[in-house]
Design an enzyme around this catalytic site. Structure first.
Site: not given
Ligand SMILES: [Zn+2]
Length: 324
Positions: A85, A226
């Site tokens: 990530d 998010g």
């Molecule tokens: Zn992210």
């Protein structure tokens, strides 16, 4: 496995693959248990911060162990991807490819457009030699996630996506349409307040931008970062048992469900599991101040995270039963 086939099926099927971050054993157990019980493909995400926290070697073998654990749970053919990530350099991405990751993200979205393309292409050229898929990012998300932070967001420009995807050769594209990292996605000024509950109501996602991107790149895998919803029951639990999270607010689950039905085929959820973990631990500490066996508070935390992950898979992403 890498994400190529996962995403192709998800787009056709109108669902999204869950991408859950993990930093420790309990989180990993909860993710695998939820995926195995619902037969959902799953992406295990490791951030740079997680690699620093948990040690990269340990994380790699934990992920390998997770595949065996999934089989033990009765999931005959687990579909699990190990993904980096927010890789922020070629070296970090290369290190993960060399380490056996099946997918990496290169996030060069803070760089000028041409530099984003150059760095992303460099990672793609390397990763594809090993059949590792690459996620790139165009547009900037606000918020704070581990070592990634930006004060000001700007939406992905639909007129750039074809050029970007073609020139980089990336396999999927993280876009900015109003999601944001962390548990404080919006300031009170950006929100309205529900007069009945007094809770903040966040501004809606920019589905017009998503539609325009999908029109430019039909069938191309889109990723939302998010995308925690910051469940208010966890925020309330944390506050009830001595915590202090005023006005934490996330993305409503109905909006994510709507996005999952489109070309959005990977939805990243991290903060919600942190909240569940913290809420469960605080509850034990408050109710049993004499407890000092970590298994007695990490165990309930694991259970609450498992419940959360299953809820996301079944009710938000719609990926249950897609990896029989
Ligand atoms: Zn992210």
């Amino acid at each position: 496995m890498n994400t190529r086939e996962m995403f192709a099926k998800a787009i056709k099927g109108g669902y999204a693959i869950p991408a859950f971050n993990f930093n420790n054993m309990e989180q990993l157990q909860a993710i695998i248990k939820a995926a195995a019980e619902t037969k959902s493909p799953v992406i295990l995400q490791v951030s740079k911060g997680a690699r620093n926290y948990a040690n990269q070697t340990l994380l790699r073998y934990m992920a390998q162990g997770a595949v065996e654990y999934a089989k033990e749970l009765g999931w005959e053919h687990p579909q699990i991807c190990l993904h980096l990530d927010h890789g922020d350099s070629f070296e970090l991405c290369k290190s993960c490819v060399d380490f056996g990751f099946s997918s990496v993200m290169i996030d060069a979205s803070s760089l000028p457009y041409e530099e984003n393309i150059a760095l992303t292409k460099k990672v793609v050229d390397y990763a594809h030699q090993y059949d590792v898929t690459v996620e790139a990012e165009l547009g900037v998300l606000a918020g704070v996630e581990d070592e990634v932070s930006a004060a000001v967001s700007h939406y992905t420009k639909p007129e750039e996506v074809v050029d970007f995807a073609t020139r980089t050769g990336c396999d999927s594209l993280a876009i900015s349409i109003g999601t944001s990292h962390g548990a404080y996605k919006f300031t009170p000024e950006q929100c309205t307040r529900d007069p009945k509950t007094g809770r903040l109501v966040p501004p809606p996602l920019a589905f017009d931008v998503l539609d325009a991107i999908m029109e430019q790149l039909p069938g191309f895998p889109i990723v939302l970062h998010g995308s925690s919803s910051v469940p208010q029951e966890y925020v309330d639990m944390i506050n009830q048992y001595g915590g202090k999270l005023p006005d934490a607010v996330g993305i409503p689950e109905e909006q994510l469900r709507k996005a999952a039905k489109s070309a959005v085929c990977k939805i990243n959820i991290d903060s919600d599991s942190r909240l569940a973990f913290t809420a469960a631990v605080r509850k034990v500490f408050a109710e049993k101040p004499g407890e000092f066996d970590p298994r007695k508070y990490c165990g309930p935390a694991r259970d609450l995270m498992t419940e959360l992950y299953k809820h996301k898979i079944i009710n938000v992403l719609g990926s249950d039963g897609k990896a029989e």
